[in-house]
Design an enzyme around this catalytic site. Sequence first.
Site, PDB file in Angstrom:
ATOM      1  CG  PHE A 248      -1.564   1.221   1.643  1.00 46.18           C
ATOM      2  CD1 PHE A 248      -2.156   2.084   0.706  1.00 46.18           C
ATOM      3  CD2 PHE A 248      -1.582   1.595   2.984  1.00 46.18           C
ATOM      4  CE1 PHE A 248      -2.747   3.276   1.108  1.00 46.18           C
ATOM      5  CE2 PHE A 248      -2.168   2.775   3.389  1.00 46.18           C
ATOM      6  CZ  PHE A 248      -2.746   3.623   2.460  1.00 46.18           C
ATOM      7  CB  ILE A 249       2.788   3.099   2.602  1.00 46.88           C
ATOM      8  CG1 ILE A 249       1.621   2.990   3.592  1.00 46.88           C
ATOM      9  CG2 ILE A 249       3.401   4.497   2.685  1.00 46.88           C
ATOM     10  CD1 ILE A 249       2.008   3.137   5.051  1.00 46.88           C
TER      11      ILE A 249
ATOM     12  CB  THR B  16       3.815   1.966  13.272  1.00 46.88           C
ATOM     13  OG1 THR B  16       2.534   2.136  13.872  1.00 46.88           O
ATOM     14  CG2 THR B  16       4.555   0.896  14.068  1.00 46.88           C
ATOM     15  CG  ASP B  17       0.483   5.535  15.471  1.00 51.05           C
ATOM     16  OD1 ASP B  17       0.486   4.329  15.128  1.00 51.05           O
ATOM     17  OD2 ASP B  17      -0.508   6.266  15.319  1.00 51.05           O
ATOM     18  CD  GLU B  18      -0.507  -0.115  15.420  1.00 50.69           C
ATOM     19  OE1 GLU B  18      -0.568  -1.167  16.068  1.00 50.69           O
ATOM     20  OE2 GLU B  18      -1.164   0.090  14.390  1.00 50.69           O
TER      21      GLU B  18
ATOM     22  CE1 TYR C 272       3.194  -3.619  11.842  1.00 48.76           C
ATOM     23  CE2 TYR C 272       1.885  -2.246  13.315  1.00 48.76           C
ATOM     24  CZ  TYR C 272       2.682  -2.381  12.184  1.00 48.76           C
ATOM     25  OH  TYR C 272       2.954  -1.283  11.407  1.00 48.76           O
TER      26      TYR C 272
ATOM     27  CE  LYS D 244       7.200  -1.180  11.274  1.00 48.00           C
ATOM     28  NZ  LYS D 244       7.768  -1.301   9.901  1.00 48.00           N
TER      29      LYS D 244
END
Length: 362
Positions: free
Chosen positions: A12-13, A136-138, A162, A166
């Site tokens: 996607f990105i 990611t912000d996660e 996940y 990351k």
Amino acid sequence: MKRYLITGGAGFIGSNFIRHLLKEDHDLECIVNLDVITYAGSRENLKGLPDSEKHILVEGDICDQELVIGLLRQDELDTIVHFAAESHVDRSIHGPAAFVRTNIQGTFSLLEAARQVWQRERQLDGDEVRFHHISTDEVFGSLETQAAAFSETTPYAPNSPYAASKAASDHLVRAYGHTYGLPISITNCSNNYGPYQFPEKLIPLILLKALTGELLPIYGDGQQIRDWLYVEDHCRAILQVLKQGEVGETYNVGGNNQLTNLDLVKTLCTILNEQAVDSPYKPHENLIQFVADRPGHDRRYAMDITKIDRVLGWEPNENLLSGLTKTVRWYLQNQDWLQAIIAEKEFGNWLALNYETRGDEE
Ligand code: NAD
Ligand code: TYD
């Protein structure tokens, strides 16, 4: 002139970023796109690229260090932009092993390859090469409703397999910068949306289900908050960090668009009611169904984008309404793209695994 290795550029990105580069980077010489094409990647995402002769897809695995070394050497690549990952939280709950392999071991493999070719063989420095990692912000964990948004100095507290994978990859990238002087940079972004997003993620899943008259699954009470970032804005931020960002720095990228999942889905339904004039399932919000929550579901993410705004003058161009309107239009105009994914057995298996046992939330 820049010679890029983009990993995960059929996703996607990554595919949006390749389009952005081909249009906007006037220093671009070539893009080698290394993607193993998992269920989430597709050659379809790369159809109709502008200036397509500057792009080549290599189907291969980032864990294959010899392959990566060969590409960096042969094609004299000087900029790595690392998107390749297993990216879906729900899949990481059902099967974390692939996340450890691709996200941690894969990132390690790329870092080692860069060190081998750029540092040991060529002795290139920070003005000549860059390893940019997409995160990611996660990795920062979950925020209380009133808490200040995540900044670049917020301690890491990943909650899902996940997010943990990351976080581990971010730490490796940072450590290679600190220990070996590898010229790295990192961006941590919030939830992206826009064209070519695989329909396991909330926004395209809701569009897909609404258009076929299926129930729209909202986990738990739907009061979880995300900070939605239009993918083109994200791509602009990455290119700006590559051009003007400082080596060794990390930058938070967010959309300044915080809202609950329930409000997001209702807004999406309203836009769809207007754009899908002939849909027999209007009003689409009547299809909303609350289902069992995701285990360990983070309550809120939000990004403080002061640093990237102050240092690089970047801020998002799209607000939620303008970004969602574009996104809905794209999905309505690209029904064939969506249908091809729905027809895949893997996608049906995933929906069965993740949703059939959820039932209604009481
Ligand atoms: P995606 O799942 O759509 O695409 C991932 C791509 O990586 C796919 O094309 C896949 O084939 C490829 N890939 C997977 N394993 C590979 C391997 N071993 N070797 C080579 N290629 C491999 O993901 P996305 O949403 O485009 O996310 C891209 C990056 O951005 C990821 O690192 C993700 O963690 C990060 N990110 C995404 C979001 C989001 O909202 N989508 C938010 C924050 C961060
Ligand atoms: P998702 O798009 O999977 O992104 P992430 O988990 O990385 O934030 O999910 C966005 C939000 O939507 C998240 O809070 C989970 C929720 N969600 C649902 O309520 N229903 C769904 O079917 C999905 C896929 C997600």
